[in-house]
Enzyme design. Sequence first.
Site, PDB file in Angstrom:
ATOM      1  N   GLY A 278       0.759  -1.246   0.000  1.00 50.35           N
ATOM      2  CA  GLY A 278       0.000   0.000   0.000  1.00 50.35           C
ATOM      3  C   GLY A 278       0.784   1.288   0.000  1.00 50.35           C
ATOM      4  O   GLY A 278       0.196   2.366  -0.165  1.00 50.35           O
ATOM      5  N   GLU A 320       3.928  -6.858   1.560  1.00 51.98           N
ATOM      6  CA  GLU A 320       3.739  -7.222   0.148  1.00 51.98           C
ATOM      7  C   GLU A 320       3.510  -5.994  -0.720  1.00 51.98           C
ATOM      8  O   GLU A 320       2.398  -5.763  -1.170  1.00 51.98           O
ATOM      9  CB  GLU A 320       2.620  -8.260  -0.021  1.00 51.98           C
ATOM     10  N   ARG A 323       2.710  -1.576  -6.040  1.00 53.44           N
ATOM     11  CA  ARG A 323       2.929  -0.296  -6.723  1.00 53.44           C
ATOM     12  C   ARG A 323       4.307   0.307  -6.437  1.00 53.44           C
ATOM     13  O   ARG A 323       5.025   0.688  -7.357  1.00 53.44           O
ATOM     14  CB  ARG A 323       1.852   0.696  -6.269  1.00 53.44           C
ATOM     15  N   ARG A 360      -5.798   3.699 -15.592  1.00 54.74           N
ATOM     16  CA  ARG A 360      -5.907   4.338 -14.279  1.00 54.74           C
ATOM     17  C   ARG A 360      -6.592   5.710 -14.327  1.00 54.74           C
ATOM     18  O   ARG A 360      -7.447   5.983 -13.482  1.00 54.74           O
ATOM     19  CB  ARG A 360      -4.538   4.435 -13.602  1.00 54.74           C
ATOM     20  N   TYR A 364      -9.675   5.754 -11.937  1.00 56.92           N
ATOM     21  CA  TYR A 364      -9.480   6.380 -10.612  1.00 56.92           C
ATOM     22  C   TYR A 364      -9.206   7.878 -10.678  1.00 56.92           C
ATOM     23  O   TYR A 364      -8.755   8.456  -9.702  1.00 56.92           O
ATOM     24  CB  TYR A 364      -8.257   5.759  -9.907  1.00 56.92           C
ATOM     25  N   CYS A 391     -12.459   5.454 -28.368  1.00 53.00           N
ATOM     26  CA  CYS A 391     -13.760   6.055 -28.606  1.00 53.00           C
ATOM     27  C   CYS A 391     -14.507   6.263 -27.298  1.00 53.00           C
ATOM     28  O   CYS A 391     -15.522   5.601 -27.026  1.00 53.00           O
ATOM     29  CB  CYS A 391     -14.572   5.173 -29.549  1.00 53.00           C
ATOM     30  N   GLU A 392     -13.982   7.121 -26.470  1.00 52.62           N
ATOM     31  CA  GLU A 392     -14.533   7.431 -25.151  1.00 52.62           C
ATOM     32  C   GLU A 392     -14.070   8.843 -24.868  1.00 52.62           C
ATOM     33  O   GLU A 392     -12.861   9.101 -24.891  1.00 52.62           O
ATOM     34  CB  GLU A 392     -13.806   6.612 -24.096  1.00 52.62           C
ATOM     35  N   TYR A 420      -0.047  -1.340 -12.306  1.00 48.26           N
ATOM     36  CA  TYR A 420      -1.461  -1.283 -12.695  1.00 48.26           C
ATOM     37  C   TYR A 420      -1.663  -0.592 -14.046  1.00 48.26           C
ATOM     38  O   TYR A 420      -2.653   0.104 -14.255  1.00 48.26           O
ATOM     39  CB  TYR A 420      -2.302  -0.620 -11.584  1.00 48.26           C
TER      40      TYR A 420
END
Length: 468
Positions: A278, A320, A323, A360, A364, A391-392, A420
């Site tokens: 984290g 663990e 990122r 991402r 997010y 196309c977004e 990620y």
Amino acid sequence: MLSIETNQESGKKFLLPNFNGSPNQSLLPLTSTVNHENRLIIGGCDVTTLVERFGSPLYIVDEETLRSTCRQYREAFEKYYPGESLLIYASKAWSCMALCNIIASEGFGFDVVSAGELYTTLQALFHSGLSYSDNSDKIYLHGNNKSLSELNLAIDNNCTIVVDNWFELETLAKIAQTSNKKICILLRFTPGIECHTHEYIKTGHIDSKFGFDPNDLEAVFTFVSNNSAIECKGIHAHIGSQIFECKPHQDLAGVLVDWMKKAVAYGLPIKELNVGGGLGIRYTESDDPPSIDEWAKGICTAVVAACKETGLPQPKLIAEPGRSLIGTSCVTAYTIGSRKVVPGIRTYIAVDGGMSDNPRPITYQSEYLAVIANRMAAELEETVTVAGKHCESGDVLIQDIKLPVTKPGDILVVMATGAYNYSMASNYNRLPNPAAVLVNQGEANLIIKRESLEDLIYQDLLPERLVK
Ligand SMILES: *Cc1c(COP(=O)(O)O)cnc(C)c1O
């Protein structure tokens, strides 16, 4: 090594040599420099030349940054924790053979969350001659809904299973009855610790889909202590991702030791405490994560203090990171194409990738920085929005970034894309996944091939009756 700083008055960005912070605090890979032609160099390789050679978009992984990050994690845990410790890579951040090889060779174990990640890890270890003597001490299978075949693959390969819920625990008890293998587990609980990060990447709050509810602690301990075929090695909790504080993990250490004490009272030989991952990384100049050293120190001292207070022996301490282990090691190079000026409102420049290689921002609202690799000294003269080619309308990689005036063919490098990005990539709009190269001291090796158009239809079938 260099870092990027903005002069507050002029808004001009400077590349500062001699960055000496923790890798997760750097915006660019640690070997980044600019050559006499003002081109960005990573791992001794000219990024613009890499794109000419390997195509665009391109993920570029700096081996030295990755190894240095692994070593800083190991050294910090060895420095601050007097007992045994183990670092395992949360391979969901980016699982592929070459990265598994490098990370294993730095003494890390692996956290995997699916048969695919487990298979990749096992294959990488096997083909690298790096297989562990005992997988149960090095490979941990996570997940809140592991399939029977995933559980069996992990058990067959002697991995430790991080049990998430009652359904899984009961399934394992059934498997244990007919299997002659001892099943090693950790128990994952939801610690009820809030942290400041995006809603979607919080996992420690009580209303989370992950882990047993702590109210079930005693029932779970009773169940496990009555099942001799299941060996409960320890307890696990993970509170979230991209966290910029040390306090939540220190609090977590106290909570885990408290649970360990309860487990011991149920006769469970708890040997391992796993505090999850984290730690955040720097994506933009305003991001200010603690260093790896500070983060490790906070956790280690909290576990030592809590053990002293409760009179328990120091467990094997496991962390663990995902990122913060891989994020800063990689950049994504794109080629700039079209430009659209909406007068008085915004200028878009479009690149040849987008949400398919980096989901991402659209998922997010993540922010990124970028530089122009072939013109590193150019003045930052305009504010633009970097759009992807999908196309977004939401397919925007960076909102409002100051860049030099760019032209088609310039190479835009987005920083800190190791975590990620590839692992969450899709083939939306049937874009082939980009290639990835590993750079080190002027050498560049392909570690993931670019997908071809044939690859895209490889799994497609045309039923006979549709064919004229
Ligand atoms: C995602 C995850 C990690 C890694 O988190 P990072 O923020 O990438 O360090 C570690 N453990 C578990 C259980 C996770 O789900």
